[in-house]
Enzyme design. Structure first.
Site, short mmCIF file in Angstrom:
data_model
loop_
_atom_site.label_atom_id
_atom_site.label_comp_id
_atom_site.label_asym_id
_atom_site.label_seq_id
_atom_site.Cartn_x
_atom_site.Cartn_y
_atom_site.Cartn_z
CG HIS A 183 -5.94 2.58 6.82
ND1 HIS A 183 -6.32 1.16 6.37
CD2 HIS A 183 -7.28 2.72 7.40
CE1 HIS A 183 -7.49 0.87 6.76
NE2 HIS A 183 -7.96 1.69 7.24
NE ARG A 187 -1.69 1.65 3.53
CZ ARG A 187 -1.57 1.13 4.97
NH1 ARG A 187 -2.30 0.35 5.33
NH2 ARG A 187 -0.88 1.96 5.72
CE1 TYR A 224 1.27 2.09 8.68
CE2 TYR A 224 0.23 3.81 9.79
CZ TYR A 224 0.43 3.10 8.84
OH TYR A 224 -0.66 3.32 7.83
#
Length: 382
Positions: A278, A274, A287
Protein backbone atom coordinates in the site's frame (compact mmCIF):
# COMPACT_ATOMS: atom_id res chain seq x y z
CA UNK A 1 -62.10 -3.35 10.55
CA UNK A 2 -59.37 -1.12 11.96
CA UNK A 3 -57.57 1.56 9.94
CA UNK A 4 -54.43 -0.61 9.88
CA UNK A 5 -56.44 -3.60 8.63
CA UNK A 6 -58.00 -1.44 5.88
CA UNK A 7 -54.56 -0.28 4.75
CA UNK A 8 -53.28 -3.86 4.72
CA UNK A 9 -56.22 -4.95 2.62
CA UNK A 10 -55.61 -2.18 0.08
CA UNK A 11 -51.90 -3.09 -0.13
CA UNK A 12 -52.75 -6.76 -0.61
CA UNK A 13 -54.84 -5.94 -3.65
CA UNK A 14 -52.23 -3.68 -5.26
CA UNK A 15 -49.92 -5.45 -7.69
CA UNK A 16 -47.94 -2.40 -8.84
CA UNK A 17 -47.00 1.07 -7.62
CA UNK A 18 -49.53 3.89 -8.14
CA UNK A 19 -49.90 5.06 -11.76
CA UNK A 20 -47.93 8.25 -11.06
CA UNK A 21 -44.76 6.18 -10.59
CA UNK A 22 -42.62 5.45 -13.60
CA UNK A 23 -38.95 4.62 -14.11
CA UNK A 24 -36.83 7.67 -14.79
CA UNK A 25 -34.09 5.86 -16.68
CA UNK A 26 -33.88 2.67 -18.67
CA UNK A 27 -31.18 0.74 -16.79
CA UNK A 28 -30.11 -1.50 -19.68
CA UNK A 29 -27.85 1.01 -21.52
CA UNK A 30 -26.21 1.95 -18.21
CA UNK A 31 -25.09 -1.56 -17.28
CA UNK A 32 -21.39 -2.43 -17.69
CA UNK A 33 -20.14 -5.34 -19.78
CA UNK A 34 -20.20 -8.75 -18.12
CA UNK A 35 -16.40 -8.97 -18.52
CA UNK A 36 -13.79 -6.21 -18.40
CA UNK A 37 -13.43 -4.57 -21.82
CA UNK A 38 -10.13 -5.43 -23.54
CA UNK A 39 -8.29 -4.49 -26.73
CA UNK A 40 -4.76 -5.87 -26.38
CA UNK A 41 -4.68 -9.59 -27.12
CA UNK A 42 -7.85 -9.41 -29.24
CA UNK A 43 -8.44 -8.89 -32.97
CA UNK A 44 -9.20 -5.21 -32.28
CA UNK A 45 -5.57 -4.62 -31.30
CA UNK A 46 -4.54 -4.78 -34.96
CA UNK A 47 -6.58 -1.64 -35.63
CA UNK A 48 -4.92 0.44 -32.91
CA UNK A 49 -3.07 3.49 -34.19
CA UNK A 50 0.69 2.75 -34.17
CA UNK A 51 1.48 6.23 -32.90
CA UNK A 52 -0.85 5.80 -29.95
CA UNK A 53 0.65 2.40 -29.14
CA UNK A 54 4.18 3.83 -29.12
CA UNK A 55 3.18 6.80 -26.98
CA UNK A 56 1.35 4.65 -24.45
CA UNK A 57 4.32 2.29 -24.26
CA UNK A 58 6.80 5.11 -23.70
CA UNK A 59 4.65 6.67 -20.98
CA UNK A 60 3.98 3.37 -19.21
CA UNK A 61 7.68 2.40 -19.20
CA UNK A 62 8.54 5.88 -17.92
CA UNK A 63 5.86 5.48 -15.26
CA UNK A 64 7.28 2.14 -14.16
CA UNK A 65 10.72 3.68 -13.70
CA UNK A 66 9.21 6.68 -11.91
CA UNK A 67 7.50 4.36 -9.43
CA UNK A 68 10.71 2.42 -8.79
CA UNK A 69 12.72 5.61 -8.26
CA UNK A 70 10.16 7.18 -5.93
CA UNK A 71 10.03 3.97 -3.88
CA UNK A 72 13.83 3.99 -3.62
CA UNK A 73 13.73 7.60 -2.41
CA UNK A 74 11.62 6.56 0.58
CA UNK A 75 14.30 4.06 1.59
CA UNK A 76 16.91 6.80 1.33
CA UNK A 77 14.92 9.13 3.58
CA UNK A 78 14.19 11.61 0.78
CA UNK A 79 10.45 10.89 0.81
CA UNK A 80 8.33 10.45 3.93
CA UNK A 81 5.95 8.08 2.19
CA UNK A 82 5.16 6.87 -1.31
CA UNK A 83 2.02 5.03 -2.45
CA UNK A 84 3.25 3.17 -5.52
CA UNK A 85 1.23 2.56 -8.68
CA UNK A 86 3.49 -0.20 -9.99
CA UNK A 87 1.17 -2.46 -11.98
CA UNK A 88 -1.38 0.33 -12.41
CA UNK A 89 0.58 2.48 -14.86
CA UNK A 90 -1.81 1.86 -17.77
CA UNK A 91 -4.78 3.41 -15.96
CA UNK A 92 -2.68 6.30 -14.64
CA UNK A 93 -1.27 7.20 -18.06
CA UNK A 94 -4.60 6.77 -19.86
CA UNK A 95 -6.30 9.12 -17.41
CA UNK A 96 -3.79 11.86 -18.21
CA UNK A 97 -3.80 11.38 -21.98
CA UNK A 98 -7.59 11.29 -22.28
CA UNK A 99 -7.87 14.93 -21.16
CA UNK A 100 -7.49 18.12 -23.15
CA UNK A 101 -5.27 20.89 -21.81
CA UNK A 102 -8.29 22.89 -20.57
CA UNK A 103 -9.69 19.94 -18.59
CA UNK A 104 -9.04 19.22 -14.91
CA UNK A 105 -7.57 16.15 -13.22
CA UNK A 106 -8.58 15.38 -9.62
CA UNK A 107 -6.08 12.82 -8.28
CA UNK A 108 -5.88 10.91 -5.02
CA UNK A 109 -2.64 10.63 -3.07
CA UNK A 110 -1.75 7.51 -5.10
CA UNK A 111 -2.03 9.25 -8.47
CA UNK A 112 1.21 11.23 -8.70
CA UNK A 113 2.04 9.29 -11.88
CA UNK A 114 -1.14 10.54 -13.56
CA UNK A 115 -0.10 14.09 -12.67
CA UNK A 116 3.41 13.53 -14.07
CA UNK A 117 1.99 11.99 -17.25
CA UNK A 118 -0.13 15.13 -17.62
CA UNK A 119 3.06 17.18 -17.65
CA UNK A 120 3.69 18.05 -14.01
CA UNK A 121 7.32 18.24 -12.85
CA UNK A 122 8.04 14.95 -11.00
CA UNK A 123 9.68 16.81 -8.11
CA UNK A 124 6.63 19.04 -7.72
CA UNK A 125 4.40 15.96 -7.80
CA UNK A 126 6.33 14.47 -4.86
CA UNK A 127 6.64 17.63 -2.78
CA UNK A 128 3.58 16.87 -0.62
CA UNK A 129 4.83 13.31 0.06
CA UNK A 130 8.18 14.80 1.00
CA UNK A 131 6.51 17.01 3.60
CA UNK A 132 7.88 20.24 2.15
CA UNK A 133 4.73 22.03 1.02
CA UNK A 134 0.95 21.83 1.07
CA UNK A 135 0.76 20.84 -2.60
CA UNK A 136 3.99 21.62 -4.40
CA UNK A 137 2.48 23.08 -7.56
CA UNK A 138 -0.06 25.63 -8.75
CA UNK A 139 -3.29 23.68 -9.38
CA UNK A 140 -4.75 26.32 -11.67
CA UNK A 141 -1.62 26.50 -13.84
CA UNK A 142 -1.54 22.76 -14.43
CA UNK A 143 -5.29 22.04 -14.20
CA UNK A 144 -4.47 19.42 -11.57
CA UNK A 145 -6.24 19.62 -8.21
CA UNK A 146 -4.16 19.05 -5.06
CA UNK A 147 -3.35 15.42 -4.30
CA UNK A 148 -6.09 14.23 -1.96
CA UNK A 149 -4.99 12.22 1.06
CA UNK A 150 -8.47 11.99 2.68
CA UNK A 151 -10.32 9.26 0.80
CA UNK A 152 -12.75 10.41 -1.91
CA UNK A 153 -12.99 14.05 -0.81
CA UNK A 154 -11.74 15.12 -4.24
CA UNK A 155 -14.81 13.64 -5.95
CA UNK A 156 -17.37 16.27 -4.81
CA UNK A 157 -14.78 18.93 -5.64
CA UNK A 158 -14.54 17.58 -9.20
CA UNK A 159 -18.32 17.65 -9.54
CA UNK A 160 -18.48 21.21 -8.25
CA UNK A 161 -15.84 22.43 -10.69
CA UNK A 162 -17.43 20.61 -13.62
CA UNK A 163 -20.90 21.92 -12.79
CA UNK A 164 -19.60 25.47 -12.36
CA UNK A 165 -17.76 25.27 -15.68
CA UNK A 166 -20.93 24.22 -17.46
CA UNK A 167 -22.93 27.05 -15.85
CA UNK A 168 -20.29 29.52 -17.07
CA UNK A 169 -20.34 28.02 -20.56
CA UNK A 170 -16.75 26.75 -20.33
CA UNK A 171 -15.92 23.68 -22.41
CA UNK A 172 -14.29 21.82 -19.52
CA UNK A 173 -14.40 18.23 -18.25
CA UNK A 174 -13.19 16.99 -14.85
CA UNK A 175 -11.74 13.50 -14.41
CA UNK A 176 -11.68 12.30 -10.80
CA UNK A 177 -9.59 9.32 -9.69
CA UNK A 178 -10.28 7.12 -6.66
CA UNK A 179 -9.38 3.67 -5.40
CA UNK A 180 -11.76 0.82 -4.63
CA UNK A 181 -11.52 1.67 -0.93
CA UNK A 182 -12.71 5.20 -1.65
CA UNK A 183 -16.00 3.88 -3.05
CA UNK A 184 -16.96 2.93 0.52
CA UNK A 185 -16.87 6.59 1.57
CA UNK A 186 -19.92 8.84 1.75
CA UNK A 187 -18.17 11.37 -0.49
CA UNK A 188 -18.32 8.82 -3.31
CA UNK A 189 -22.11 8.54 -3.03
CA UNK A 190 -22.63 12.28 -2.75
CA UNK A 191 -20.41 13.04 -5.73
CA UNK A 192 -22.05 10.51 -8.05
CA UNK A 193 -25.54 11.51 -7.00
CA UNK A 194 -24.97 15.22 -7.57
CA UNK A 195 -23.12 14.58 -10.84
CA UNK A 196 -25.97 12.51 -12.26
CA UNK A 197 -28.74 14.86 -11.13
CA UNK A 198 -26.88 17.88 -12.52
CA UNK A 199 -25.58 15.98 -15.56
CA UNK A 200 -22.20 17.43 -14.75
CA UNK A 201 -19.34 16.93 -17.26
CA UNK A 202 -17.27 14.68 -15.02
CA UNK A 203 -15.71 11.21 -15.36
CA UNK A 204 -15.12 9.03 -12.31
CA UNK A 205 -12.23 6.56 -12.62
CA UNK A 206 -12.13 3.84 -9.97
CA UNK A 207 -8.84 1.94 -9.93
CA UNK A 208 -9.84 -1.37 -8.38
CA UNK A 209 -6.46 -2.76 -7.34
CA UNK A 210 -7.95 -5.43 -5.11
CA UNK A 211 -7.30 -3.98 -1.67
CA UNK A 212 -8.13 -0.97 0.48
CA UNK A 213 -4.80 -1.17 2.32
CA UNK A 214 -5.30 -4.71 3.71
CA UNK A 215 -9.05 -5.09 3.16
CA UNK A 216 -9.96 -7.11 0.03
CA UNK A 217 -12.78 -5.91 -2.18
CA UNK A 218 -15.01 -8.83 -1.18
CA UNK A 219 -15.17 -7.37 2.33
CA UNK A 220 -16.04 -3.90 1.03
CA UNK A 221 -18.81 -4.49 -1.47
CA UNK A 222 -21.23 -7.25 -2.50
CA UNK A 223 -22.03 -5.56 -5.84
CA UNK A 224 -21.39 -7.56 -9.05
CA UNK A 225 -18.76 -4.94 -9.84
CA UNK A 226 -18.09 -1.38 -8.72
CA UNK A 227 -19.12 -0.28 -12.21
CA UNK A 228 -22.63 -1.59 -11.46
CA UNK A 229 -22.99 1.12 -8.81
CA UNK A 230 -23.34 3.64 -11.64
CA UNK A 231 -26.82 2.36 -12.53
CA UNK A 232 -28.22 3.35 -9.15
CA UNK A 233 -27.25 6.95 -9.82
CA UNK A 234 -28.45 7.03 -13.43
CA UNK A 235 -25.13 7.12 -15.27
CA UNK A 236 -23.33 4.58 -17.48
CA UNK A 237 -20.91 2.17 -15.85
CA UNK A 238 -17.91 0.81 -17.78
CA UNK A 239 -15.87 -2.19 -16.67
CA UNK A 240 -12.41 -2.18 -18.22
CA UNK A 241 -9.20 -4.19 -18.06
CA UNK A 242 -7.13 -1.64 -16.16
CA UNK A 243 -3.82 -3.13 -17.34
CA UNK A 244 -4.79 -2.72 -21.00
CA UNK A 245 -3.56 0.80 -21.77
CA UNK A 246 -5.34 0.90 -25.15
CA UNK A 247 -8.69 -0.15 -23.71
CA UNK A 248 -8.34 2.34 -20.87
CA UNK A 249 -7.46 5.16 -23.27
CA UNK A 250 -10.39 4.32 -25.55
CA UNK A 251 -12.99 4.12 -22.79
CA UNK A 252 -11.81 7.24 -20.95
CA UNK A 253 -11.56 9.25 -24.18
CA UNK A 254 -15.13 8.27 -25.05
CA UNK A 255 -16.34 9.16 -21.54
CA UNK A 256 -14.62 12.56 -21.66
CA UNK A 257 -16.11 13.29 -25.10
CA UNK A 258 -19.56 12.24 -23.89
CA UNK A 259 -19.30 14.55 -20.88
CA UNK A 260 -18.09 17.46 -23.04
CA UNK A 261 -21.02 17.02 -25.42
CA UNK A 262 -23.55 17.28 -22.57
CA UNK A 263 -24.10 13.55 -22.04
CA UNK A 264 -23.36 13.70 -18.33
CA UNK A 265 -21.06 11.67 -16.08
CA UNK A 266 -19.65 8.15 -16.47
CA UNK A 267 -18.27 5.74 -13.89
CA UNK A 268 -15.31 3.69 -15.15
CA UNK A 269 -13.95 0.79 -13.12
CA UNK A 270 -10.42 -0.31 -14.04
CA UNK A 271 -9.60 -3.85 -12.94
CA UNK A 272 -5.92 -3.72 -12.05
CA UNK A 273 -3.54 -4.86 -9.31
CA UNK A 274 -1.24 -3.14 -6.86
CA UNK A 275 2.04 -5.04 -7.25
CA UNK A 276 3.77 -3.19 -4.40
CA UNK A 277 2.56 -2.69 -0.85
CA UNK A 278 0.00 0.00 0.00
CA UNK A 279 2.89 2.32 0.90
CA UNK A 280 6.46 1.85 2.08
CA UNK A 281 5.03 1.63 5.62
CA UNK A 282 2.87 -1.40 4.78
CA UNK A 283 3.69 -5.13 4.90
CA UNK A 284 1.53 -6.67 2.18
CA UNK A 285 2.72 -10.21 2.97
CA UNK A 286 0.49 -10.17 6.03
CA UNK A 287 -2.72 -10.15 3.99
CA UNK A 288 -1.99 -11.54 0.50
CA UNK A 289 -0.11 -14.55 -0.82
CA UNK A 290 2.97 -14.43 -3.03
CA UNK A 291 1.33 -16.64 -5.67
CA UNK A 292 -1.44 -14.06 -6.06
CA UNK A 293 1.11 -11.39 -6.89
CA UNK A 294 2.96 -13.76 -9.24
CA UNK A 295 -0.23 -14.52 -11.17
CA UNK A 296 -0.61 -10.85 -12.08
CA UNK A 297 2.92 -10.57 -13.50
CA UNK A 298 1.78 -12.27 -16.72
CA UNK A 299 -0.76 -9.46 -17.16
CA UNK A 300 1.70 -6.63 -16.62
CA UNK A 301 0.78 -3.43 -18.53
CA UNK A 302 4.35 -2.98 -19.83
CA UNK A 303 4.45 -6.57 -21.06
CA UNK A 304 1.07 -6.29 -22.79
CA UNK A 305 2.14 -3.20 -24.75
CA UNK A 306 5.52 -4.67 -25.61
CA UNK A 307 3.87 -7.80 -27.00
CA UNK A 308 1.46 -5.71 -29.06
CA UNK A 309 4.24 -3.58 -30.54
CA UNK A 310 6.64 -6.41 -31.30
CA UNK A 311 3.83 -8.57 -32.66
CA UNK A 312 3.06 -5.91 -35.26
CA UNK A 313 6.77 -5.18 -35.80
CA UNK A 314 6.27 -1.59 -34.65
CA UNK A 315 9.29 -1.68 -32.37
CA UNK A 316 12.57 -3.59 -32.22
CA UNK A 317 15.18 -4.14 -29.52
CA UNK A 318 16.82 -0.83 -30.29
CA UNK A 319 13.49 0.96 -29.93
CA UNK A 320 12.76 -0.76 -26.62
CA UNK A 321 16.22 0.15 -25.36
CA UNK A 322 15.71 3.80 -26.39
CA UNK A 323 12.44 3.99 -24.43
CA UNK A 324 14.10 2.48 -21.37
CA UNK A 325 17.09 4.81 -21.66
CA UNK A 326 14.75 7.81 -21.78
CA UNK A 327 13.01 6.56 -18.62
CA UNK A 328 16.39 6.10 -16.93
CA UNK A 329 17.38 9.66 -17.80
CA UNK A 330 14.19 10.92 -16.15
CA UNK A 331 14.86 8.82 -13.04
CA UNK A 332 18.45 10.05 -12.76
CA UNK A 333 17.33 13.68 -12.94
CA UNK A 334 14.63 13.04 -10.34
CA UNK A 335 17.13 11.32 -8.04
CA UNK A 336 19.64 14.14 -8.34
CA UNK A 337 17.10 16.88 -7.68
CA UNK A 338 15.50 15.05 -4.76
CA UNK A 339 18.93 14.57 -3.16
CA UNK A 340 19.29 18.34 -2.89
CA UNK A 341 18.02 19.71 0.42
CA UNK A 342 15.25 22.25 -0.24
CA UNK A 343 15.37 25.74 1.21
CA UNK A 344 12.18 26.04 3.23
CA UNK A 345 10.64 29.14 4.76
CA UNK A 346 8.46 28.42 7.83
CA UNK A 347 6.40 31.52 7.00
CA UNK A 348 5.08 29.65 3.96
CA UNK A 349 2.76 27.88 6.40
CA UNK A 350 0.46 30.87 6.07
CA UNK A 351 0.63 31.22 2.30
CA UNK A 352 -2.38 30.20 0.18
CA UNK A 353 -4.52 29.17 3.17
CA UNK A 354 -7.02 31.92 2.35
CA UNK A 355 -7.13 34.48 -0.44
CA UNK A 356 -7.07 37.11 2.32
CA UNK A 357 -5.56 36.16 5.66
CA UNK A 358 -7.89 36.12 8.65
CA UNK A 359 -7.05 38.05 11.81
CA UNK A 360 -6.17 34.77 13.55
CA UNK A 361 -3.71 33.84 10.78
CA UNK A 362 -2.12 37.27 10.89
CA UNK A 363 -1.70 36.93 14.64
CA UNK A 364 -0.17 33.46 14.32
CA UNK A 365 2.14 34.62 11.54
CA UNK A 366 3.35 37.53 13.65
CA UNK A 367 4.01 35.21 16.59
CA UNK A 368 6.03 32.82 14.42
CA UNK A 369 7.97 35.70 12.87
CA UNK A 370 8.88 36.97 16.35
CA UNK A 371 10.08 33.50 17.39
CA UNK A 372 12.19 33.12 14.24
CA UNK A 373 13.72 36.57 14.72
CA UNK A 374 14.53 35.73 18.34
CA UNK A 375 16.20 32.46 17.29
CA UNK A 376 18.24 34.27 14.65
CA UNK A 377 19.32 36.90 17.18
CA UNK A 378 20.34 34.23 19.66
CA UNK A 379 22.38 32.46 17.00
CA UNK A 380 24.14 35.73 16.19
CA UNK A 381 25.12 36.28 19.83
CA UNK A 382 26.91 32.92 20.06
Amino acid sequence: MTVMEQRSARRAGRTAPPPAWQPRTDPAPLLPDAQPYRVLGTEAAAQTDPGLLRRLYAEVVRGRRYNAQATALTKQGRLAVYPSTTGQEAAEVAAALALEERDWLFPSYRDTLAAVARGLDPVQALTLLRGDWHTGYDPHEHRIAPLSTPLATQLPHAVGLAHAARLKGDDVVALAMVGDGGTSEGDFHEALNFAAVWQAPVVFLVQNNGYAISVPLAKQSAAPSLAHKAVGYGMPGRLVDGNDAVAMHEVLTEAVARAREGGGPTLVEAITYRMDAHTNADDATRYRADDEVEAWKDHDPVLLLEQALTGRELIDEAGIRAVRDDAETMAAALRERMNTDPELDPMDLFTHVYAEQTSQLREQAAQLRAELDAEAEAEGDR
